[in-house]
Design a protein around this motif. Structure first.
Motif, PDB file in Angstrom:
ATOM      1  N   THR A  64       0.845  -1.186   0.000  1.00 52.08           N
ATOM      2  CA  THR A  64       0.000   0.000   0.000  1.00 52.08           C
ATOM      3  C   THR A  64       0.887   1.245   0.000  1.00 52.08           C
ATOM      4  OG1 THR A  64      -0.076   0.015   2.399  1.00 52.08           O
ATOM      5  CG2 THR A  64      -1.831  -1.168   1.266  1.00 52.08           C
ATOM      6  N   PRO A  65       0.345   2.387  -0.427  1.00 50.40           N
ATOM      7  CA  PRO A  65       1.121   3.632  -0.389  1.00 50.40           C
ATOM      8  C   PRO A  65       1.433   4.035   1.053  1.00 50.40           C
ATOM      9  CG  PRO A  65      -0.839   3.878  -1.752  1.00 50.40           C
ATOM     10  CD  PRO A  65      -0.963   2.564  -1.041  1.00 50.40           C
ATOM     11  N   PRO A  80      -0.386   9.446   4.584  1.00 51.76           N
ATOM     12  CA  PRO A  80      -0.129  10.888   4.561  1.00 51.76           C
ATOM     13  C   PRO A  80       0.561  11.327   5.854  1.00 51.76           C
ATOM     14  CG  PRO A  80      -2.396  10.414   3.924  1.00 51.76           C
ATOM     15  CD  PRO A  80      -1.797   9.130   4.424  1.00 51.76           C
ATOM     16  N   HIS A 104       6.979  14.919  -4.738  1.00 58.89           N
ATOM     17  CA  HIS A 104       6.586  14.622  -6.109  1.00 58.89           C
ATOM     18  C   HIS A 104       7.819  14.555  -6.997  1.00 58.89           C
ATOM     19  CE1 HIS A 104       6.170  19.195  -6.740  1.00 58.89           C
ATOM     20  NE2 HIS A 104       7.073  18.837  -7.632  1.00 58.89           N
ATOM     21  N   ASP A 130      -4.577  16.989  -8.828  1.00 56.98           N
ATOM     22  CA  ASP A 130      -4.433  17.548  -7.483  1.00 56.98           C
ATOM     23  C   ASP A 130      -4.391  19.067  -7.522  1.00 56.98           C
ATOM     24  OD1 ASP A 130      -4.359  15.039  -6.371  1.00 56.98           O
ATOM     25  OD2 ASP A 130      -2.191  15.022  -6.048  1.00 56.98           O
ATOM     26  N   ARG A 150      -1.351  12.251  -9.233  1.00 52.38           N
ATOM     27  CA  ARG A 150      -0.723  11.135  -8.518  1.00 52.38           C
ATOM     28  C   ARG A 150      -0.630   9.935  -9.444  1.00 52.38           C
ATOM     29  NH1 ARG A 150       0.548  12.145  -3.689  1.00 52.38           N
ATOM     30  NH2 ARG A 150      -0.260  14.053  -2.815  1.00 52.38           N
ATOM     31  N   ASP A 151       0.454   9.182  -9.300  1.00 50.83           N
ATOM     32  CA  ASP A 151       0.578   7.950 -10.080  1.00 50.83           C
ATOM     33  C   ASP A 151      -0.242   6.859  -9.397  1.00 50.83           C
ATOM     34  OD1 ASP A 151       2.115   6.712  -8.047  1.00 50.83           O
ATOM     35  OD2 ASP A 151       3.958   6.686  -9.223  1.00 50.83           O
ATOM     36  N   ASP A 161       0.483   4.505  -7.526  1.00 48.65           N
ATOM     37  CA  ASP A 161       0.928   4.186  -6.167  1.00 48.65           C
ATOM     38  C   ASP A 161       0.867   5.395  -5.244  1.00 48.65           C
ATOM     39  OD1 ASP A 161       1.808   1.283  -6.147  1.00 48.65           O
ATOM     40  OD2 ASP A 161       2.777   2.038  -7.961  1.00 48.65           O
ATOM     41  N   GLU A 162       0.157   6.440  -5.680  1.00 46.84           N
ATOM     42  CA  GLU A 162      -0.058   7.660  -4.907  1.00 46.84           C
ATOM     43  C   GLU A 162       1.188   8.526  -4.763  1.00 46.84           C
ATOM     44  OE1 GLU A 162      -3.044   8.961  -3.895  1.00 46.84           O
ATOM     45  OE2 GLU A 162      -3.856   7.312  -5.057  1.00 46.84           O
ATOM     46  N   ASN A 163       2.205   8.305  -5.615  1.00 43.62           N
ATOM     47  CA  ASN A 163       3.351   9.203  -5.644  1.00 43.62           C
ATOM     48  C   ASN A 163       2.932  10.485  -6.354  1.00 43.62           C
ATOM     49  OD1 ASN A 163       5.454   7.445  -4.541  1.00 43.62           O
ATOM     50  ND2 ASN A 163       5.148   6.249  -6.414  1.00 43.62           N
TER      51      ASN A 163
END
Length: 164
Positions: free
Chosen positions: A65-66, A69, A76, A102, A116-117, A119-121
């Motif tokens: 999982t990512p 936060p 980024h 975003d 976001r990619d 994977d949430e990057n």
């Protein structure tokens, strides 16, 4: 010239949970080309004639999982496109793929779109403005800002084929 002043960023290397999904994002959406694959665990992608600008691997992250936060890690990665039309074409593919934005900003020196990619990057896609147009104060110091970017006007520059 110091060694640092001649240094450049060579590549980023990301842990991803699903290699094929990550390749689809960075190749099919952002436009990078796969230059090398290491079996089922890693791939390297580039823009133009270079060995790689992006490394992707699942060596320690397959199915993960990512990060949550509020933790340290990558804020980024930023990918510079050669002109507004190229940025518009990539943005059209992002929108067509249903990837939410975003944000988007005119920074005075550049126009940037944030997303976001898989994977949430965090990812920034952007174009620089001509250096002669960069905002400067009276003593010549660079001034950047965070004004809204007209995303619809940018998308209007996209080649129709890139929107499918």
């Amino acid at each position: 010239m110091s060694a640092l002043s001649s240094a450049r960023v060579g590549h980023i290397h990301l842990r991803v949970s699903d290699l094929e999904r990550a390749i689809a994002f960075y190749a099919d959406i952002l436009g990078f080309e796969v230059t090398l694959r290491y079996g089922d665990g890693a791939a390297f992608l580039a823009a133009g004639n270079y060995h790689h600008h992006i490394g992707l691997n699942t060596w320690e992250s397959l199915g993960a999982t990512p990060p949550p936060p509020g933790h340290t890690g990558l804020y980024h990665s930023a990918f510079l496109y050669p002109d507004r039309k190229a940025l518009a074409d990539v943005l059209a593919r992002v929108v067509a793929a249903g990837i939410p934005l975003d944000g988007a900003a005119d920074h005075g020196v550049s126009e940037a779109v944030y997303l976001r990619d898989p994977d949430e990057n965090g990812v920034e896609i952007y174009v620089d403005k001509p250096i002669a147009d960069w905002p400067r104060d009276a003593d010549g110091s660079l001034q950047m800002f965070n004004d809204p970017l007209d995303v619809a006007a940018l998308l209007a520059l996209a080649t129709p084929a890139s929107q499918n």
